[in-house]
Scaffold this motif. Structure first.
Motif, PDB file in Angstrom:
ATOM      1  N   LYS A 150       0.817  -1.391   0.023  1.00  0.00           N
ATOM      2  CA  LYS A 150      -0.057   0.059   0.172  1.00  0.00           C
ATOM      3  C   LYS A 150       0.660   1.398  -0.063  1.00  0.00           C
ATOM      4  CE  LYS A 150      -4.107  -2.119   2.423  1.00  0.00           C
ATOM      5  NZ  LYS A 150      -4.951  -2.157   3.495  1.00  0.00           N
ATOM      6  N   GLU A 151       2.113   0.952  -0.069  1.00  0.00           N
ATOM      7  CA  GLU A 151       2.957   2.139   0.050  1.00  0.00           C
ATOM      8  C   GLU A 151       2.835   3.120  -1.445  1.00  0.00           C
ATOM      9  OE1 GLU A 151       6.623   4.459   1.608  1.00  0.00           O
ATOM     10  OE2 GLU A 151       5.094   2.733   2.349  1.00  0.00           O
ATOM     11  N   PRO A 152       2.778   4.321  -1.148  1.00  0.00           N
ATOM     12  CA  PRO A 152       2.511   5.234  -2.519  1.00  0.00           C
ATOM     13  C   PRO A 152       3.807   5.418  -3.190  1.00  0.00           C
ATOM     14  CG  PRO A 152       2.267   6.572  -0.513  1.00  0.00           C
ATOM     15  CD  PRO A 152       2.358   5.224   0.010  1.00  0.00           C
ATOM     16  N   LEU A 153       3.907   5.363  -4.491  1.00  0.00           N
ATOM     17  CA  LEU A 153       5.051   5.338  -5.216  1.00  0.00           C
ATOM     18  C   LEU A 153       4.799   6.454  -6.221  1.00  0.00           C
ATOM     19  CD1 LEU A 153       6.324   1.892  -5.492  1.00  0.00           C
ATOM     20  CD2 LEU A 153       7.133   3.324  -3.812  1.00  0.00           C
ATOM     21  N   ASN A 154       3.686   6.794  -6.644  1.00  0.00           N
ATOM     22  CA  ASN A 154       3.202   7.568  -7.660  1.00  0.00           C
ATOM     23  C   ASN A 154       2.150   8.223  -7.594  1.00  0.00           C
ATOM     24  OD1 ASN A 154       3.683   8.706 -10.237  1.00  0.00           O
ATOM     25  ND2 ASN A 154       4.052   6.769 -11.267  1.00  0.00           N
ATOM     26  N   TYR A 155       1.809   9.063  -8.263  1.00  0.00           N
ATOM     27  CA  TYR A 155       0.443   9.989  -8.280  1.00  0.00           C
ATOM     28  C   TYR A 155      -0.177  10.458  -9.560  1.00  0.00           C
ATOM     29  CZ  TYR A 155       2.001  10.893  -3.273  1.00  0.00           C
ATOM     30  OH  TYR A 155       2.317  10.539  -2.114  1.00  0.00           O
ATOM     31  N   SER A 156      -1.467  10.241  -9.359  1.00  0.00           N
ATOM     32  CA  SER A 156      -2.390  10.555 -10.874  1.00  0.00           C
ATOM     33  C   SER A 156      -3.185  11.685 -10.358  1.00  0.00           C
ATOM     34  CB  SER A 156      -2.677   9.281 -11.362  1.00  0.00           C
ATOM     35  OG  SER A 156      -3.874   9.053 -10.606  1.00  0.00           O
TER      36      SER A 156
ATOM     37  N   TYR B 176      17.603  -2.186 -10.255  1.00  0.00           N
ATOM     38  CA  TYR B 176      19.162  -1.655  -9.811  1.00  0.00           C
ATOM     39  C   TYR B 176      19.198  -0.372  -9.509  1.00  0.00           C
ATOM     40  CZ  TYR B 176      24.016  -0.931 -10.190  1.00  0.00           C
ATOM     41  OH  TYR B 176      25.268  -0.342  -9.852  1.00  0.00           O
ATOM     42  N   ILE B 177      18.526   0.274 -10.594  1.00  0.00           N
ATOM     43  CA  ILE B 177      18.563   1.985 -10.230  1.00  0.00           C
ATOM     44  C   ILE B 177      18.104   2.325  -9.036  1.00  0.00           C
ATOM     45  CG2 ILE B 177      17.830   4.029 -11.233  1.00  0.00           C
ATOM     46  CD1 ILE B 177      20.031   2.951 -12.897  1.00  0.00           C
ATOM     47  N   ALA B 178      16.704   1.635  -8.811  1.00  0.00           N
ATOM     48  CA  ALA B 178      16.126   2.058  -7.312  1.00  0.00           C
ATOM     49  C   ALA B 178      16.816   1.723  -6.313  1.00  0.00           C
ATOM     50  CB  ALA B 178      14.740   1.343  -7.423  1.00  0.00           C
ATOM     51  N   LEU B 179      17.551   0.576  -6.170  1.00  0.00           N
ATOM     52  CA  LEU B 179      18.260   0.397  -4.959  1.00  0.00           C
ATOM     53  C   LEU B 179      19.419   1.151  -4.834  1.00  0.00           C
ATOM     54  CD1 LEU B 179      18.236  -3.593  -5.404  1.00  0.00           C
ATOM     55  CD2 LEU B 179      16.906  -2.062  -3.714  1.00  0.00           C
ATOM     56  N   THR B 180      20.137   1.785  -5.807  1.00  0.00           N
ATOM     57  CA  THR B 180      21.509   2.428  -5.986  1.00  0.00           C
ATOM     58  C   THR B 180      21.095   3.936  -5.988  1.00  0.00           C
ATOM     59  OG1 THR B 180      21.803   2.121  -8.195  1.00  0.00           O
ATOM     60  CG2 THR B 180      22.679   0.558  -6.907  1.00  0.00           C
ATOM     61  N   SER B 181      19.896   4.583  -6.183  1.00  0.00           N
ATOM     62  CA  SER B 181      19.520   5.946  -6.262  1.00  0.00           C
ATOM     63  C   SER B 181      19.943   6.667  -4.983  1.00  0.00           C
ATOM     64  CB  SER B 181      18.388   6.032  -6.807  1.00  0.00           C
ATOM     65  OG  SER B 181      18.172   5.549  -8.154  1.00  0.00           O
ATOM     66  N   PRO B 182      20.424   7.733  -4.926  1.00  0.00           N
ATOM     67  CA  PRO B 182      20.461   8.575  -3.689  1.00  0.00           C
ATOM     68  C   PRO B 182      19.368   9.196  -3.261  1.00  0.00           C
ATOM     69  CG  PRO B 182      21.448   9.899  -5.465  1.00  0.00           C
ATOM     70  CD  PRO B 182      21.098   8.454  -6.149  1.00  0.00           C
ATOM     71  N   THR B 183      18.247   9.588  -4.084  1.00  0.00           N
ATOM     72  CA  THR B 183      17.049  10.369  -3.349  1.00  0.00           C
ATOM     73  C   THR B 183      15.980   9.576  -3.632  1.00  0.00           C
ATOM     74  OG1 THR B 183      16.690  10.987  -5.780  1.00  0.00           O
ATOM     75  CG2 THR B 183      18.165  12.357  -4.872  1.00  0.00           C
TER      76      THR B 183
ATOM     77  N   ASP C   3      13.089  10.464  -4.511  1.00  0.00           N
ATOM     78  CA  ASP C   3      12.243  10.561  -5.754  1.00  0.00           C
ATOM     79  C   ASP C   3      12.494   9.558  -6.579  1.00  0.00           C
ATOM     80  OD1 ASP C   3      10.571  12.472  -4.250  1.00  0.00           O
ATOM     81  OD2 ASP C   3      11.377  14.331  -5.632  1.00  0.00           O
ATOM     82  N   ARG C   4      13.852   9.482  -6.777  1.00  0.00           N
ATOM     83  CA  ARG C   4      14.565   8.798  -7.861  1.00  0.00           C
ATOM     84  C   ARG C   4      14.110   7.035  -7.740  1.00  0.00           C
ATOM     85  NH1 ARG C   4      15.912   8.361 -13.120  1.00  0.00           N
ATOM     86  NH2 ARG C   4      18.372   7.409 -13.352  1.00  0.00           N
ATOM     87  N   ARG C   5      14.319   6.843  -6.405  1.00  0.00           N
ATOM     88  CA  ARG C   5      14.142   5.621  -5.887  1.00  0.00           C
ATOM     89  C   ARG C   5      12.621   4.902  -6.291  1.00  0.00           C
ATOM     90  NH1 ARG C   5      17.066   6.899  -1.374  1.00  0.00           N
ATOM     91  NH2 ARG C   5      15.608   6.872  -0.113  1.00  0.00           N
ATOM     92  N   ASN C   6      11.740   5.860  -5.692  1.00  0.00           N
ATOM     93  CA  ASN C   6      10.464   5.689  -6.061  1.00  0.00           C
ATOM     94  C   ASN C   6      10.166   5.496  -7.312  1.00  0.00           C
ATOM     95  OD1 ASN C   6      10.041   5.363  -3.368  1.00  0.00           O
ATOM     96  ND2 ASN C   6       9.005   7.523  -2.891  1.00  0.00           N
ATOM     97  N   GLU C   7      10.626   6.407  -8.264  1.00  0.00           N
ATOM     98  CA  GLU C   7      10.301   6.426  -9.739  1.00  0.00           C
ATOM     99  C   GLU C   7      10.636   5.030 -10.241  1.00  0.00           C
ATOM    100  OE1 GLU C   7      11.863   8.735 -13.785  1.00  0.00           O
ATOM    101  OE2 GLU C   7      12.335   9.286 -11.850  1.00  0.00           O
ATOM    102  N   ASN C   8      11.873   4.519  -9.953  1.00  0.00           N
ATOM    103  CA  ASN C   8      12.207   3.238 -10.464  1.00  0.00           C
ATOM    104  C   ASN C   8      11.606   2.116  -9.731  1.00  0.00           C
ATOM    105  OD1 ASN C   8      14.521   3.627 -12.858  1.00  0.00           O
ATOM    106  ND2 ASN C   8      14.688   5.247 -11.294  1.00  0.00           N
ATOM    107  N   PHE C   9      11.351   2.197  -8.500  1.00  0.00           N
ATOM    108  CA  PHE C   9      10.567   0.973  -7.964  1.00  0.00           C
ATOM    109  C   PHE C   9       9.239   0.859  -8.549  1.00  0.00           C
ATOM    110  CE2 PHE C   9      12.956   1.261  -3.707  1.00  0.00           C
ATOM    111  CZ  PHE C   9      13.490  -0.069  -4.043  1.00  0.00           C
ATOM    112  N   ALA C  10       8.620   2.032  -9.003  1.00  0.00           N
ATOM    113  CA  ALA C  10       7.324   2.004  -9.632  1.00  0.00           C
ATOM    114  C   ALA C  10       7.428   1.475 -11.356  1.00  0.00           C
ATOM    115  CB  ALA C  10       6.673   3.373 -10.032  1.00  0.00           C
ATOM    116  N   ARG C  11       8.584   1.709 -11.811  1.00  0.00           N
ATOM    117  CA  ARG C  11       8.740   1.242 -13.241  1.00  0.00           C
ATOM    118  C   ARG C  11       9.266  -0.362 -12.939  1.00  0.00           C
ATOM    119  NH1 ARG C  11      12.871   5.850 -15.839  1.00  0.00           N
ATOM    120  NH2 ARG C  11      11.186   7.211 -16.393  1.00  0.00           N
TER     121      ARG C  11
END
Length: 215
Positions: free
Chosen positions: A60-66, A139-146, A148-156
């Motif tokens: 239920k963790e919010p990762l994106n918004y519409s 991989y990008i999500a796990l290694t991103s420093p921010t 927003d960047r992590r959530n964006e790639n977890f969503a992808r």
């Protein structure tokens, strides 16, 4: 040639290209059900997201918004919703032409489009949401420093997994394993959709426990 005849032929040519399988609602419900812990299997997506990836609310963790025009505000989209939505997004045109695999001839629809087997495993960047794309985004999500960047790639990542799940689900439709483009939905699709319409919990507990291999 009579204009009416031309119009009818045009409509038939459009209809004949329809290659989708299960209806959208079916794919969403299948992806929803897969998120639940099944029987005594050791894997639980909700626990994994919460315990290993730091998602306080799990699926239920919010990762994106519409943007919701009804409420005129941005509404959160949870990790679980993103995975489920992948079940419908994979059917966007023209992706569904690559949802077939002829096991005897080992090629895709009309021997013109990618086999679903190859489509699901396309190299990163090839079709956008393959298994290899999911691995890259993860991989990008796990290694991103921010955040927003992590959530964006977890969503992808979750969307890609949801879309690959769609391809696996399509293999339960006979037409998709014999390169049979079906302009009108076959009986199995209508049957499943009607079953869901009558009982929204039709899939609850019906999915077999998956096998786990120790490599």
């Amino acid at each position: 040639m009579d204009k009416k005849i031309i119009f009818i032929l045009l409509i038939m040519s459009i209809i004949s290209t329809d290659a989708s399988a299960f209806r959208d609602k079916t794919h969403v419900e299948l992806n929803n059900e897969s998120q639940k812990k099944i029987g005594t299997t050791p894997f639980d997506l909700n626990e994994f997201l919460a315990g290993s990836l730091g998602f306080d609310r799990g699926i239920k963790e919010p990762l994106n918004y519409s943007f919701n025009f009804q409420f005129w505000s941005f509404q959160p989209i949870s990790a679980g919703q993103i995975l489920s939505n992948g079940g419908t997004q994979e059917d966007e045109t023209p992706r569904y032409f690559s949802h077939f695999h002829d096991g005897l001839e080992n090629f895709g629809l009309w021997n013109r489009y990618d086999s679903a087997l190859l489509w699901a495993q396309a190299p990163f960047g090839g079709q956008g949401y393959s298994w290899n794309d999911a691995r890259h985004y993860y991989y990008i999500a796990l290694t991103s420093p921010t955040t927003d960047r992590r959530n964006e790639n977890f969503a992808r990542t979750l969307r890609s997994v949801g879309q690959v799940m769609h391809l696996v689900e399509d293999m339960a439709v006979p037409e998709h394993t014999r390169n049979d483009a079906h302009p009108f939905s076959p009986g199995i699709e209508i049957y499943i959709e009607n079953k869901l319409r009558k009982d929204t919990n039709a899939f609850s507990g019906s999915l077999a426990a998956p096998f786990f291999f120790d490599f």
